[in-house]
Design a protein around this motif. Structure first.
Motif, PDB file in Angstrom:
ATOM      1  N   ASP A 276       0.852  -1.186   0.000  1.00  0.00           N
ATOM      2  CA  ASP A 276       0.000   0.000   0.000  1.00  0.00           C
ATOM      3  C   ASP A 276       0.893   1.243   0.000  1.00  0.00           C
ATOM      4  O   ASP A 276       1.648   1.471   0.948  1.00  0.00           O
ATOM      5  N   THR A 344      -6.711   4.951  -2.212  1.00  0.00           N
ATOM      6  CA  THR A 344      -6.373   3.566  -1.866  1.00  0.00           C
ATOM      7  C   THR A 344      -7.294   2.570  -2.555  1.00  0.00           C
ATOM      8  O   THR A 344      -8.380   2.279  -2.063  1.00  0.00           O
ATOM      9  N   GLY A 346      -7.414  -0.741  -2.769  1.00  0.00           N
ATOM     10  CA  GLY A 346      -6.916  -2.006  -2.243  1.00  0.00           C
ATOM     11  C   GLY A 346      -7.484  -3.215  -2.957  1.00  0.00           C
ATOM     12  O   GLY A 346      -6.787  -4.203  -3.178  1.00  0.00           O
ATOM     13  N   LEU A 371       0.494  -8.853   2.037  1.00  0.00           N
ATOM     14  CA  LEU A 371      -0.111  -7.526   1.948  1.00  0.00           C
ATOM     15  C   LEU A 371       0.350  -6.675   3.119  1.00  0.00           C
ATOM     16  O   LEU A 371       0.171  -7.055   4.278  1.00  0.00           O
ATOM     17  N   THR A 373      -0.276  -2.969   4.721  1.00  0.00           N
ATOM     18  CA  THR A 373      -1.226  -1.866   4.603  1.00  0.00           C
ATOM     19  C   THR A 373      -1.719  -1.429   5.973  1.00  0.00           C
ATOM     20  O   THR A 373      -1.507  -2.130   6.971  1.00  0.00           O
ATOM     21  N   PHE A 377      -8.863   1.216   2.872  1.00  0.00           N
ATOM     22  CA  PHE A 377      -9.226   1.230   1.456  1.00  0.00           C
ATOM     23  C   PHE A 377     -10.351   2.234   1.235  1.00  0.00           C
ATOM     24  O   PHE A 377     -11.287   2.305   2.016  1.00  0.00           O
ATOM     25  N   SER A 382     -14.301  -1.900  -0.935  1.00  0.00           N
ATOM     26  CA  SER A 382     -13.544  -1.427   0.232  1.00  0.00           C
ATOM     27  C   SER A 382     -14.092  -1.885   1.571  1.00  0.00           C
ATOM     28  O   SER A 382     -13.376  -1.831   2.569  1.00  0.00           O
TER      29      SER A 382
END
Length: 642
Positions: A276, A344, A346, A371, A373, A377, A382
């Protein structure tokens, strides 16, 4: 010097002096008009002598500010004649330092006394008093490096938590084994809750109760368990004694230990780093810490391992194609180039990561997305439900998805826990470089290499011996009893060397208790007599199922335990230490089942049962419990004052 040609010597000397004077004057004016100076240095903790990242540094009377990096270093440039620097960090005493002649200023911050009594707002907006009195309150704005950088904090204070989200937990209650003889759950190797709780307490506040997942506190620690002696991937252990918070009750410990593999025995890895790089990841405890963590992991890779790097902000993109693990310089250079900005997306990042992982899939290998982050998101799919559907669609892909959580203030713990649970992966929260080392180096094998998947536990209680029982924690991992034998229902995965601990509190048969509820007699059916098999001395039978990593069919193991509890003082160090951690969770959750829990007793018990503590994690827990004890007292005082 053409202007000096043709002049008499005296005139030449006179004019040369004038030129030199003018040059000196110009230099003097330049110096006078360039009073800007750069002041730099490092900030350390007086207790452990280590650098402190994330300290807010402000030039007094200006808007010039910065914060220390991961190495505790800072630099500010100012034209102020009199320079006074303000150093502030939640959990440390505020410090003001005048910068005199030297442009190098190192500062030593004193850890704050754990008190919520004194919070002084110097800065830019007026706050109501009650914002600072509760143990889990919020402060409008951002961290001290943002809009609220003018806050001076003496003692401990709260950190903004208004944008953090946690999945609600309804605590397990006591069940009657006549009506509910079976307790079924999926194992959980996640450790995120412990490091997040540690972060909050170290910042001077008790965590929200839903941030406390007791099973993750228990499974943060290493236990001295014997691995399987045959070809099985997992061994089972049990231990029974009294419950320290109610000696009339029993405490049952069930522990699993996965086999340990040497590095050369580990299968080749096809990894995708999904990073991210959105604007929310800006800050010293976010993207810089992600970079440091990923580079630690790169150092563990072998030539047969391969890594691709996918990044996402407003859109997802391939930063680096699949690259051999021995090309460490190339991998680290790609990581170093990352910068945070934008929104974001995601969901798009996860889709691309699965696509890249499929393209380089290794049969009988370790295919995994990692991942990193804060879970915040905000573009496309999200919500927690969106993420659950997205990852669940890949459950049969043979690709695991593990989550490393970063950041504070906007931490989306609920989303990251969901992604890891549905992605056949584990979830860790990285709050400092030491935690990164634990996840990426110390526990490299258990973090990345699965030896048993879809692990489930089912416990049958003998109603002739048990009046009621309660599973401590695992609320988010409960399964229906029918799910135990259903290979389509997911369990948890165990990595090489992983250990799992689960605790049950048991009320013995015939004991008068305060937790059994009475129900009026039924009108339309008569109660049936229940016949117990009192010839058996067993109190429980424990079964667990697992699949080999490359299999779709599960296997089962079983162990029975007699109703012969050990005296508490004769139990193992691990049993007593685990009981202290569980009791700590009861306190943090302010559980209705905490009964006679006592901070002093659990701290004393943890000290006595610390045992071998090479990494210092148990010592850290003891210090954390002592801090929580003080915060709990201050919270009670604040609530009474309110």
């Amino acid at each position: 010097m053409e202007i000096l040609k043709g002049m008499h010597p005296p005139a030449k000397i006179h004019n040369m002096k004038r030129i030199i004077y003018l040059i000196m004057l110009l230099l003097g004016l330049t110096t006078f008009n360039s009073t800007a100076r750069t002041i730099c240095g490092s900030v350390y903790c007086t207790d452990d002598k280590k650098p402190i990242p994330g300290v807010a540094v402000l030039v007094k009377g200006t808007n010039i500010r910065t914060s220390t990096d991961l190495n505790g270093q800072y630099a500010v440039t100012t034209k102020e004649e009199k320079v006074v620097l303000l150093f502030s960090m939640i959990g440390y005493e505020f410090q003001q330092v005048e910068a005199k002649k030297s442009n190098t200023i190192n500062v030593w911050l004193q850890p704050a006394k754990t008190s919520l009594q004194e919070v002084v707002v110097m800065g830019y907006q007026t706050q109501r008093k009650q914002l600072f009195t509760a143990s889990v309150s919020t402060i409008p704005g951002t961290t001290l490096t943002g809009k609220m950088a003018g806050i001076q904090i003496r003692g401990s204070a709260t950190v903004p938590q208004d944008r953090e989200s946690y999945r609600g937990i309804v605590e397990n209650g006591f069940l009657n084994p006549v009506k509910e003889p079976l307790s079924t759950f999926a194992i959980d190797v996640d450790q995120a809750s412990y490091s997040n709780v540690r972060r909050l307490i170290n910042q001077g506040q008790l965590p929200p109760k839903d941030a406390v997942r007791t099973e993750e506190l228990l499974n943060y620690f290493h236990y001295d368990l014997q691995g399987p002696v045959n070809q099985d991937p997992v061994a089972i252990h049990t231990e029974l004694s009294s419950a320290p918070w109610n000696p009339l009750h029993r405490l049952l410990r069930i522990a699993l230990k996965a086999k340990t593999l040497k590095t050369e025995q580990l299968p080749p890895s096809n990894l995708v780093f999904l990073l991210d790089v959105s604007g929310s990841m800006e800050g010293p405890n976010r993207l810089p810490l992600v970079k440091a963590s990923m580079k630690m992991l790169v150092d563990q890779l072998r030539p047969e391992d391969h890594v691709a790097i996918v990044t996402y902000a407003g859109t997802a993109g391939l930063k680096l194609g699949s690259t051999s693990g021995d090309q460490k310089t190339k991998l680290k250079e790609a990581i170093d180039q990352l910068e945070a900005s934008g929104s974001t997306a995601g969901g798009d990042g996860i889709k691309m990561a699965y696509q890249i992982a499929r393209e380089h899939f290794i049969k009988q290998g370790n295919n995994r997305i990692i991942l990193a982050t804060d879970g915040d998101f905000n573009v496309g799919a999200s919500s927690d439900e969106d993420m659950e559907k997205l990852v669940a669609n890949e459950k049969n892909s043979g690709i695991s998805l593990s989550v490393l959580g970063f950041g504070m203030g906007n931490l989306k713990d609920s989303k990251m826990e969901t992604i890891a649970d549905k992605g056949h992966g584990n979830y860790a929260y990285i709050d400092n470089i030491s935690q990164a080392r634990k996840a990426m180096v110390t526990e490299f094998g258990s973090t990345l290499f699965t030896v048993a998947k879809d692990v489930k536990i089912q416990v049958e209680f003998n109603p002739g011996k048990v009046q009621a029982y309660r599973l401590i924690g695992y609320e988010n991992r409960l399964l229906a009893k029918e799910d135990f034998n259903n290979d389509e229902k997911m369990g948890g995965d165990m990595g090489a060397g992983h250990s799992i601990t689960a605790l049950y509190e048991i009320i013995p048969a015939g004991l008068k208790d305060n937790f059994s509820s009475s129900v009026d007699p039924l009108k339309y059916q008569a109660p049936k007599d229940v016949i117990f098999n009192n010839t058996l001395s067993e109190i429980v039978t424990v079964k667990f199922r697992y699949k080999n990593p490359d299999s779709k069919k599960s296997r089962m193991q079983m162990a029975s335990l007699k109703d012969e509890p050990k005296p508490f003082s004769k139990t193992s160090d691990d049993f007593r230490f685990a009981s202290a951690v569980a009791e700590f969770g009861l306190f943090l959750r302010n559980s209705e089942y905490k009964q006679q829990s006592d901070f002093t007793n659990l701290i004393s018990r943890a000290k006595e049962a610390k045992g071998k503590d090479d990494e210092g994690y148990r010592t850290e827990f003891i210090n954390l419990a002592e801090s929580a004890k003080l915060l709990s007292k201050n919270n009670d005082l604040a609530q009474n004052d309110k």
